[in-house]
Design a protein around this motif. Sequence first.
Motif, PDB file in Angstrom:
ATOM      1  N   VAL A   1       0.724  -1.127  -0.068  1.00 48.40           N
ATOM      2  CA  VAL A   1      -0.024  -0.097  -0.141  1.00 48.40           C
ATOM      3  C   VAL A   1       0.781   1.388   0.030  1.00 48.40           C
ATOM      4  CG1 VAL A   1      -1.598   1.339   1.245  1.00 48.40           C
ATOM      5  CG2 VAL A   1      -1.959  -1.156   1.123  1.00 48.40           C
ATOM      6  N   LYS A   2       2.155   1.350   0.681  1.00 47.45           N
ATOM      7  CA  LYS A   2       2.825   2.461   0.767  1.00 47.45           C
ATOM      8  C   LYS A   2       3.524   2.805  -0.630  1.00 47.45           C
ATOM      9  CE  LYS A   2       7.034   3.982   3.010  1.00 47.45           C
ATOM     10  NZ  LYS A   2       8.239   3.617   3.823  1.00 47.45           N
TER      11      LYS A   2
ATOM     12  N   ARG B   1       0.160   3.575  -2.860  1.00 50.06           N
ATOM     13  CA  ARG B   1      -0.618   4.733  -2.745  1.00 50.06           C
ATOM     14  C   ARG B   1      -0.087   5.747  -1.997  1.00 50.06           C
ATOM     15  NH1 ARG B   1      -4.631   0.443  -2.209  1.00 50.06           N
ATOM     16  NH2 ARG B   1      -5.038   0.822   0.066  1.00 50.06           N
TER      17      ARG B   1
ATOM     18  N   VAL C   1       0.357   7.933   3.624  1.00 49.58           N
ATOM     19  CA  VAL C   1      -1.051   8.041   4.274  1.00 49.58           C
ATOM     20  C   VAL C   1      -1.862   6.878   4.371  1.00 49.58           C
ATOM     21  CG1 VAL C   1      -2.893   9.596   4.339  1.00 49.58           C
ATOM     22  CG2 VAL C   1      -0.698  10.742   3.998  1.00 49.58           C
ATOM     23  N   SER C   2      -2.226   6.454   3.121  1.00 47.69           N
ATOM     24  CA  SER C   2      -2.929   5.438   3.033  1.00 47.69           C
ATOM     25  C   SER C   2      -2.325   4.142   3.917  1.00 47.69           C
ATOM     26  CB  SER C   2      -3.018   4.819   1.459  1.00 47.69           C
ATOM     27  OG  SER C   2      -3.751   5.837   0.885  1.00 47.69           O
ATOM     28  N   ALA C   3      -1.143   3.903   3.677  1.00 51.29           N
ATOM     29  CA  ALA C   3      -0.578   2.738   4.333  1.00 51.29           C
ATOM     30  C   ALA C   3      -0.498   2.854   5.926  1.00 51.29           C
ATOM     31  CB  ALA C   3       1.275   2.589   3.956  1.00 51.29           C
TER      32      ALA C   3
ATOM     33  N   ALA D   1      -3.063   4.410   7.278  1.00 52.13           N
ATOM     34  CA  ALA D   1      -4.505   4.267   7.775  1.00 52.13           C
ATOM     35  C   ALA D   1      -4.510   2.633   7.743  1.00 52.13           C
ATOM     36  CB  ALA D   1      -5.444   4.960   6.440  1.00 52.13           C
ATOM     37  N   TYR D   2      -4.257   2.074   6.928  1.00 52.52           N
ATOM     38  CA  TYR D   2      -4.120   0.501   7.029  1.00 52.52           C
ATOM     39  C   TYR D   2      -3.598   0.038   8.202  1.00 52.52           C
ATOM     40  CZ  TYR D   2      -3.165  -4.252   6.403  1.00 52.52           C
ATOM     41  OH  TYR D   2      -2.954  -5.761   6.481  1.00 52.52           O
TER      42      TYR D   2
END
Length: 338
Positions: free
Chosen positions: A274-275, A278, A281-283, A285-286
């Motif tokens: 994810v990092k 995306r 920030v997205s990583a 959030a996960y």
Amino acid sequence: MTGAQVCVIIAARNAARTIPAAIASALREPEVAEVVVVDDASTDDTAKVAQAADDGSGRLCVIRFDVNRGPSFARNAAIVRSKSPFISILDADDFFLAGRFRELFAGADWDFAADNIMLIRDDAATDVSKIVAPRFSADPEFLDFERFIEGNISRRCVQRGELGFLKPVISRAFLDRHGLRYDENLRLGEDYELYARAVACGARFKVIRSCGYGAIVRADSLSGRHRTQDLRRLADADLALLAIDTLPEGSKAVLRRHERHVRDKYRLRHFLDVKAERGLVSAAAYALASQSNLVPIVRGVAADKLEALFRHIGFVSKHRHVPPRRFLMAATSPASET
């Protein structure tokens, strides 16, 4: 055992360089009645090279898929094609050491029988036909479910040696009696899942310490070429095993540990994916979505950073040391040779 009763199954993809030696090592063994090669949609000349390795005995069969289906599907297809009462899996870049099946069939008190594996660094395997196994005492033992599952939990910074790497000879009658085949949803840990399910069904899984299987260890084999989703599917396979009603609580406890071990690897790998795809920030959030995500991610990232720091300042080598040869299981030489 008398006569040739073993079918050797080789699932291969882009293995034109190594498969002749694998086939030759199988055809050399008098106990081998069939060698079934499944070319799983290779983009090289694997099928052609495999066919050229035929020794004229009529024992070699080469099947080719036009679409890649994975090792489990390929092996299941080979099992359907074969007729022999015993099945032996051989990876396309590995080989049998001379006399392997004679040692394994010395006793008939098993449903699965595995021997030690010689792990050979790629640059140390110049001519596998000349490699000879050391004489180790057999020291036979039977694996129960808990011992097998525990033996598949890897440790960081420890050379890999999980029991799922074993390549046993398998009784077709046992597989058929319990309706067992390779899980075609798995492209990672398919051997582990089959062995675990078999032992849960009561398989007598015999292990001897004498060595009859040679496995080539390549420079990239420690990096984990599997996909992130393969880890998730393997953890899900553990959950399916947990649904077996006959498993005692102690066995389920060890199985839960293995599931968490694999699931934590998945969560860390997914975080890194994810990092990369995306952004941070997205990583983040996960990672923060649950404690189950956060703990293995923090632990894994911290361990990676610490290891990188130690390498930078010279506390540990910048390159993992892989010995030219080692063995999956510790073994001792016969008393007469010590």
